[in-house]
Motif scaffolding. Structure first.
Motif, mmCIF file in Angstrom:
data_model
loop_
_atom_site.group_PDB
_atom_site.id
_atom_site.type_symbol
_atom_site.label_atom_id
_atom_site.label_comp_id
_atom_site.label_asym_id
_atom_site.label_seq_id
_atom_site.Cartn_x
_atom_site.Cartn_y
_atom_site.Cartn_z
ATOM 1 N N ARG A 1 32.013 82.415 -21.252
ATOM 2 C CA ARG A 1 33.443 82.517 -21.047
ATOM 3 C C ARG A 1 33.762 82.589 -19.559
ATOM 4 N N VAL A 2 34.969 82.147 -19.227
ATOM 5 C CA VAL A 2 35.489 82.256 -17.872
ATOM 6 C C VAL A 2 36.901 82.818 -17.973
ATOM 7 N N THR A 3 37.402 83.333 -16.875
ATOM 8 C CA THR A 3 38.751 83.887 -16.848
ATOM 9 C C THR A 3 39.784 82.776 -16.744
ATOM 10 N N VAL A 4 40.846 82.906 -17.496
ATOM 11 C CA VAL A 4 41.940 81.939 -17.455
ATOM 12 C C VAL A 4 42.538 81.911 -16.045
ATOM 13 N N PRO A 5 42.762 80.722 -15.474
ATOM 14 C CA PRO A 5 43.369 80.646 -14.140
ATOM 15 C C PRO A 5 44.726 81.360 -14.100
ATOM 16 N N ALA A 6 45.080 81.885 -12.945
ATOM 17 C CA ALA A 6 46.328 82.623 -12.808
ATOM 18 C C ALA A 6 47.536 81.789 -13.211
ATOM 19 N N ALA A 7 47.518 80.478 -12.905
ATOM 20 C CA ALA A 7 48.638 79.613 -13.238
ATOM 21 C C ALA A 7 48.784 79.394 -14.743
ATOM 22 N N CYS A 8 47.731 79.741 -15.505
ATOM 23 C CA CYS A 8 47.747 79.577 -16.958
ATOM 24 C C CYS A 8 48.063 80.881 -17.687
ATOM 25 N N GLN A 9 48.313 81.930 -16.960
ATOM 26 C CA GLN A 9 48.602 83.217 -17.577
ATOM 27 C C GLN A 9 50.110 83.409 -17.661
ATOM 28 N N VAL A 10 50.642 83.161 -18.859
ATOM 29 C CA VAL A 10 52.073 83.263 -19.076
ATOM 30 C C VAL A 10 52.467 84.730 -19.151
#
Length: 370
Positions: A360-369
């Motif tokens: 797993r990887v962390t969701v990019p900041a731009a993808c965090q609604v």
């Protein structure tokens, strides 16, 4: 939220199939079905074994075709086992989402298991053997506490992990092959059975409010339709012809649109459609290989590429505009199989073993609604 839908494995390329729109409309009209007309087949056998709790975890082993689902607040993983005498086998586990520690496990030695769905305090999944059977399980122990035959044929396979279960209209809906069935989450019994004449491949998703169902169905040649149906009666409200090699894979419903992937032969595409008319939304189509997928998760559309294509990314759910690329270590080899909260789960080739590791990887900041 469950990746629907979406299949965890790539769709094998087939020769491109071209059909006239008139031929596709034939199935569209036939797919209206007749509520209560079909007869539920005789009960199917369910063979399974329970394994002890495994501290090794899902992140520390080599897996074959893993798929992850978060439903009912619990984290589930399925994978394929080595077939015995050409009979497929699937393992379903409940694991700790943070550590990956396996807390309950069950191996089904007679077929494939669909992605599970929580409803009415139980966990549900379709088991494909020589027919499709809806299993009702304890969400903690994974003990099978009920079963309901859904279809007469075997339609699911190891690459058929798209959405086949959905909660809408106060009930659980199951679709497989030529049948759409409304099931009571309380009793586990069929409340309504709708024929989908000629249906072979299927996919389905309900609206977030549960006010309608989007059902995709196609015959063995890929001719079919995308349908909007009433979540209580199952009545057909709108339909649009589709042509590919399988039914369009419904990635999810958000706002007034539904995202779906359509393999067409050597290539495929994903696109947004109006939930009211099912007409494609202009400017939202993204082309790729047969393995291109799309899922709706956490308020966004996620376009998932396959193989040496451009990287997978999150997108505006209305316009389809790319927001940010998923930071996979090896985009040409890593395969995204789940997006929940701040985590993107993917399968990475295991070296030197044959299989993959779940990472797993962390969701990019731009993808965090927010």
């Amino acid at each position: 939220m469950k990746v629907t839908n979406a299949p965890a494995t790539r769709v094998l390329a087939r020769a491109a199939i071209l059909f006239a729109a008139l031929s596709a409309l034939c199935l569209l009209l036939a797919g209206c079905g007749r509520a209560g007309a079909a007869q539920i087949p005789a009960s199917a056998e369910v063979a399974s074994t329970v394994r002890a709790v495994d501290p090794q975890g899902v992140f520390g082993r080599v897996l074959n075709q893993p798929y992850v689902t978060v439903t009912g607040g619990r984290f589930y993983v399925t994978w394929q086992n080595q077939p015995r005498h050409n009979v497929p086998s699937t393992t379903l586990v409940r694991a700790d989402r943070a550590t990956g520690r396996i807390e309950a496990a069950r191996t089904f030695s007679t077929g494939y298991i669909s992605s599970p769905q929580a409803a009415g305090g139980s966990l549900w999944a379709l088991l494909a053997t020589t027919s499709e059977t809806l299993l009702r399980m304890d969400p903690d122990t994974l003990a099978v506490i009920g079963k309901l035959p859904i279809s007469n044929g075997q339609y699911l396979n190891s690459s058929g992990f798209g959405n086949h279960l959905s909660v809408a209209g106060g009930a659980l809906w199951a679709v497989a092959g030529d049948r759409l069935v409304r099931v009571s989450p309380r009793t586990g019994k069929a409340e309504k059975v709708i024929d989908l004449p000629g249906g072979y491949s299927t996919s389905m998703a309900g609206s977030p409010s549960g006010s309608f169902l989007i059902v995709s169905v196609a015959d063995s040649g890929g001719r079919g339709s995308m349908q909007r149906r009433d979540p209580v009666s199952g009545a057909l409200l709108a339909a649009r012809a589709t042509v590919g090699v399988t039914a369009a894979d419904i990635g999810g419903v958000i706002a007034s649109g539904v995202w779906a992937a359509q393999p067409t032969g050597m290539q495929g595409f994903v696109q947004r459609y109006s939930t009211r008319t099912l007409a494609p939304a202009g400017g939202t189509a993204v082309e790729g290989s047969n393995g291109i997928r799309v899922v709706v998760a956490d308020g966004l559309a996620w376009v998932l590429r396959a193989g040496p294509e451009d990287a997978s990314y999150c997108a505006n759910p209305v316009t389809g505009k790319k927001l940010a690329t998923i930071p996979l270590p090896r985009p040409a080899q890593d395969d995204v199989i789940g997006v929940w909260g701040r985590d993107v789960y993917y399968a990475a080739p295991a070296v030197p073993d044959v299989g993959v590791n779940l990472k797993r990887v962390t969701v990019p900041a731009a993808c965090q609604v927010r």
